[in-house]
Design a protein around this motif. Structure first.
Motif, PDB file in Angstrom:
ATOM      1  N   TRP A  20      15.579  51.296  -0.531  1.00 35.88           N
ATOM      2  CA  TRP A  20      16.370  50.552   0.021  1.00 35.88           C
ATOM      3  C   TRP A  20      17.579  50.174  -0.787  1.00 35.88           C
ATOM      4  O   TRP A  20      18.736  49.900  -0.632  1.00 35.88           O
ATOM      5  CB  TRP A  20      15.837  49.155   0.620  1.00 35.88           C
ATOM      6  N   LEU A  21      17.138  49.757  -2.055  1.00 33.42           N
ATOM      7  CA  LEU A  21      18.116  49.516  -3.140  1.00 33.42           C
ATOM      8  C   LEU A  21      19.196  50.717  -3.627  1.00 33.42           C
ATOM      9  O   LEU A  21      20.291  50.336  -3.823  1.00 33.42           O
ATOM     10  CB  LEU A  21      17.392  48.989  -4.593  1.00 33.42           C
ATOM     11  N   GLU A  22      18.540  51.902  -3.605  1.00 30.03           N
ATOM     12  CA  GLU A  22      19.436  53.061  -3.773  1.00 30.03           C
ATOM     13  C   GLU A  22      20.152  52.949  -2.643  1.00 30.03           C
ATOM     14  O   GLU A  22      21.740  53.311  -3.029  1.00 30.03           O
ATOM     15  CB  GLU A  22      18.556  54.381  -3.625  1.00 30.03           C
ATOM     16  N   VAL A  23      20.182  52.766  -1.422  1.00 35.82           N
ATOM     17  CA  VAL A  23      21.107  52.694  -0.254  1.00 35.82           C
ATOM     18  C   VAL A  23      22.125  51.815  -0.623  1.00 35.82           C
ATOM     19  O   VAL A  23      23.412  51.991  -0.452  1.00 35.82           O
ATOM     20  CB  VAL A  23      20.251  52.769   0.942  1.00 35.82           C
ATOM     21  N   VAL A  24      21.848  50.639  -0.977  1.00 37.80           N
ATOM     22  CA  VAL A  24      22.717  49.355  -1.121  1.00 37.80           C
ATOM     23  C   VAL A  24      23.606  49.930  -2.124  1.00 37.80           C
ATOM     24  O   VAL A  24      24.790  49.518  -2.091  1.00 37.80           O
ATOM     25  CB  VAL A  24      21.952  48.208  -1.335  1.00 37.80           C
ATOM     26  N   VAL A  75      26.129  52.255  -1.426  1.00 36.41           N
ATOM     27  CA  VAL A  75      27.248  51.908  -0.204  1.00 36.41           C
ATOM     28  C   VAL A  75      28.321  50.861  -1.082  1.00 36.41           C
ATOM     29  O   VAL A  75      29.502  51.159  -0.908  1.00 36.41           O
ATOM     30  CB  VAL A  75      26.694  50.871   0.807  1.00 36.41           C
ATOM     31  N   VAL A  76      27.816  50.256  -2.110  1.00 38.96           N
ATOM     32  CA  VAL A  76      28.466  49.647  -2.833  1.00 38.96           C
ATOM     33  C   VAL A  76      29.474  50.612  -3.826  1.00 38.96           C
ATOM     34  O   VAL A  76      30.688  50.122  -4.044  1.00 38.96           O
ATOM     35  CB  VAL A  76      27.725  48.282  -3.925  1.00 38.96           C
ATOM     36  N   LEU A  77      28.858  51.326  -4.507  1.00 34.96           N
ATOM     37  CA  LEU A  77      29.611  52.040  -5.265  1.00 34.96           C
ATOM     38  C   LEU A  77      30.610  53.102  -4.449  1.00 34.96           C
ATOM     39  O   LEU A  77      31.865  53.349  -4.805  1.00 34.96           O
ATOM     40  CB  LEU A  77      28.847  52.947  -6.177  1.00 34.96           C
ATOM     41  N   MET A  78      30.252  53.577  -3.215  1.00 35.67           N
ATOM     42  CA  MET A  78      31.225  54.314  -2.338  1.00 35.67           C
ATOM     43  C   MET A  78      32.481  53.323  -2.155  1.00 35.67           C
ATOM     44  O   MET A  78      33.634  53.779  -2.065  1.00 35.67           O
ATOM     45  CB  MET A  78      30.558  54.908  -1.164  1.00 35.67           C
ATOM     46  N   ASP A  79      32.109  52.101  -1.808  1.00 32.74           N
ATOM     47  CA  ASP A  79      33.080  51.112  -1.412  1.00 32.74           C
ATOM     48  C   ASP A  79      34.239  50.965  -2.457  1.00 32.74           C
ATOM     49  O   ASP A  79      35.470  50.899  -2.345  1.00 32.74           O
ATOM     50  CB  ASP A  79      32.346  49.698  -1.059  1.00 32.74           C
ATOM     51  N   ILE A 133      28.100  59.446  -8.090  1.00 37.03           N
ATOM     52  CA  ILE A 133      27.248  58.521  -7.421  1.00 37.03           C
ATOM     53  C   ILE A 133      25.729  58.854  -7.141  1.00 37.03           C
ATOM     54  O   ILE A 133      24.911  58.249  -7.506  1.00 37.03           O
ATOM     55  CB  ILE A 133      27.958  57.677  -6.349  1.00 37.03           C
ATOM     56  N   GLY A 134      25.565  60.109  -6.732  1.00 41.12           N
ATOM     57  CA  GLY A 134      24.344  60.570  -6.295  1.00 41.12           C
ATOM     58  C   GLY A 134      24.161  60.275  -4.989  1.00 41.12           C
ATOM     59  O   GLY A 134      23.072  59.554  -4.643  1.00 41.12           O
ATOM     60  N   VAL A 135      25.002  60.384  -3.989  1.00 42.55           N
ATOM     61  CA  VAL A 135      24.751  59.769  -2.692  1.00 42.55           C
ATOM     62  C   VAL A 135      24.045  60.829  -1.847  1.00 42.55           C
ATOM     63  O   VAL A 135      24.153  61.921  -1.421  1.00 42.55           O
ATOM     64  CB  VAL A 135      26.017  59.618  -2.050  1.00 42.55           C
ATOM     65  N   VAL A 140      24.961  55.645   6.213  1.00 48.52           N
ATOM     66  CA  VAL A 140      24.939  54.072   6.210  1.00 48.52           C
ATOM     67  C   VAL A 140      26.467  53.644   5.881  1.00 48.52           C
ATOM     68  O   VAL A 140      27.006  52.902   6.520  1.00 48.52           O
ATOM     69  CB  VAL A 140      23.987  53.640   5.238  1.00 48.52           C
ATOM     70  N   TRP A 141      26.936  54.295   4.526  1.00 49.39           N
ATOM     71  CA  TRP A 141      28.391  53.901   4.318  1.00 49.39           C
ATOM     72  C   TRP A 141      29.502  54.361   5.284  1.00 49.39           C
ATOM     73  O   TRP A 141      30.103  53.158   5.504  1.00 49.39           O
ATOM     74  CB  TRP A 141      28.517  54.703   2.944  1.00 49.39           C
ATOM     75  N   GLN A 142      29.209  55.447   5.778  1.00 51.89           N
ATOM     76  CA  GLN A 142      30.305  55.754   6.842  1.00 51.89           C
ATOM     77  C   GLN A 142      29.978  54.876   8.144  1.00 51.89           C
ATOM     78  O   GLN A 142      31.088  54.366   8.562  1.00 51.89           O
ATOM     79  CB  GLN A 142      29.944  57.270   7.504  1.00 51.89           C
TER      80      GLN A 142
END
Ligand SMILES: [Zn+2]
Length: 287
Positions: free
Chosen positions: A85-89, A92-96, A152-154, A161-163
């Motif tokens: 879950w932390l990896e997803v969060v 998303v923050v780094l993509m933003d 980032i390693g997305v 989730v980011w999209q």
């Protein structure tokens, strides 16, 4: 879960558009300039080509890339072991954050500005502007997306989730929704809101060169590019060079990146927009 199910992101999208259309029947924060029907038709046409560009260019490149990144363990987030879950969060923050950088580049690099300009020449702002990006801008952005995902390693899940997050955020902050000012003043501490993004679409250069964030407000705050002290009724939406609605019909929008460029910040007839003095501190959102 491998990615956000498409039925979920599709229903969120349709729900958000429906809700915004329903809510914006109330008094909008800014008066509209052009007729709603014509403008919406035009924006939907530009958005259709944009969607085609995403399907033909971005999707075939980025989706397989996220699987490859995951298999090979590439990117910053793969260098450390994190709970899923932390990896997803964090993704998303780094993509933003890297999207904030891309948005700055789109404005600062003349070649990229050609492709971002069709989005900014809209004389009004609502949820249809949120989808009105030139197909060329989205095709070029694929190059940046490859850089973001690899650095980032997305994973496929984080990407979806980011999209979903960015699409809902972009629909929201371009919308004509008039939130109670106290609510928006609280919300803007965390997320980009309609009044905040309205200032980015102002014809005043100093105002356009602010509020570049697309999701979290944090990035503008960190870089000192946050600007909130502009009353909405004093904003003229658009860019100075294109104030005549007859010059920004569908064909002109589509050919805009490929024709000779006018100086963006000069009004027709050579004037500059009058710059109003704004005494209030810049980090206080006004009605
Ligand atoms: Zn912009």
């Amino acid at each position: 879960m491998k990615k956000v199910p498409s039925w979920l992101s599709a229903s969120l999208f349709v729900g958000a558009v429906g809700l915004l259309l329903f809510l914006k029947r109330r008094r909008p924060p800014r008066k509209s300039v052009e007729s709603k029907v014509m403008r919406t038709e035009r924006n939907v046409a530009v958005a259709g080509l944009a969607a085609l560009s995403l399907q033909l260019v971005e999707r075939p490149a980025i989706q397989p890339l996220t699987s490859l990144v995951q298999r090979r363990g590439w990117g910053l987030l793969r260098a450390v072991r994190l709970p899923a879950w932390l990896e997803v969060v964090l993704a998303v923050v780094l993509m933003d954050y890297t999207l904030y950088m891309w948005h700055v580049l789109m404005h600062r690099v003349p070649f990229l500005w050609r492709f971002h300009l069709p989005h900014h020449v809209d004389l009004d702002l609502d949820a249809s502007t949120a989808l009105r990006f030139h197909a060329g801008e989205l095709a070029i952005a694929t190059g940046w997306r490859i850089f973001q995902v690899t650095l980032i390693g997305v994973s496929p899940l984080s990407l979806s989730v980011w999209q979903t997050f960015v699409l809902l955020s972009v629909l929201f902050h371009h919308s004509n929704l008039r939130l109670p000012i106290q609510v928006e003043q609280k919300l803007v501490r965390m997320f980009v809101t309609p009044r905040m993004h309205g200032i980015h679409h102002s014809i005043e250069k100093e105002e356009t060169n602010s509020n570049w964030s697309s999701g979290l407000t944090l990035w503008d705050w960190l870089h000192g590019t946050l600007r909130l002290n502009v009353p909405q009724d004093q904003i003229t939406i658009g860019v100075p060079a294109f104030q005549n609605p007859d010059e920004i019909k569908l064909p002109q929008i589509l050919e805009m990146p490929f024709v000779e460029q006018r100086p963006t910040w000069v009004l027709p007839g050579n004037g500059q927009p009058v710059h109003a003095m704004r005494p209030v501190q810049t980090n206080r959102l006004l009605p």
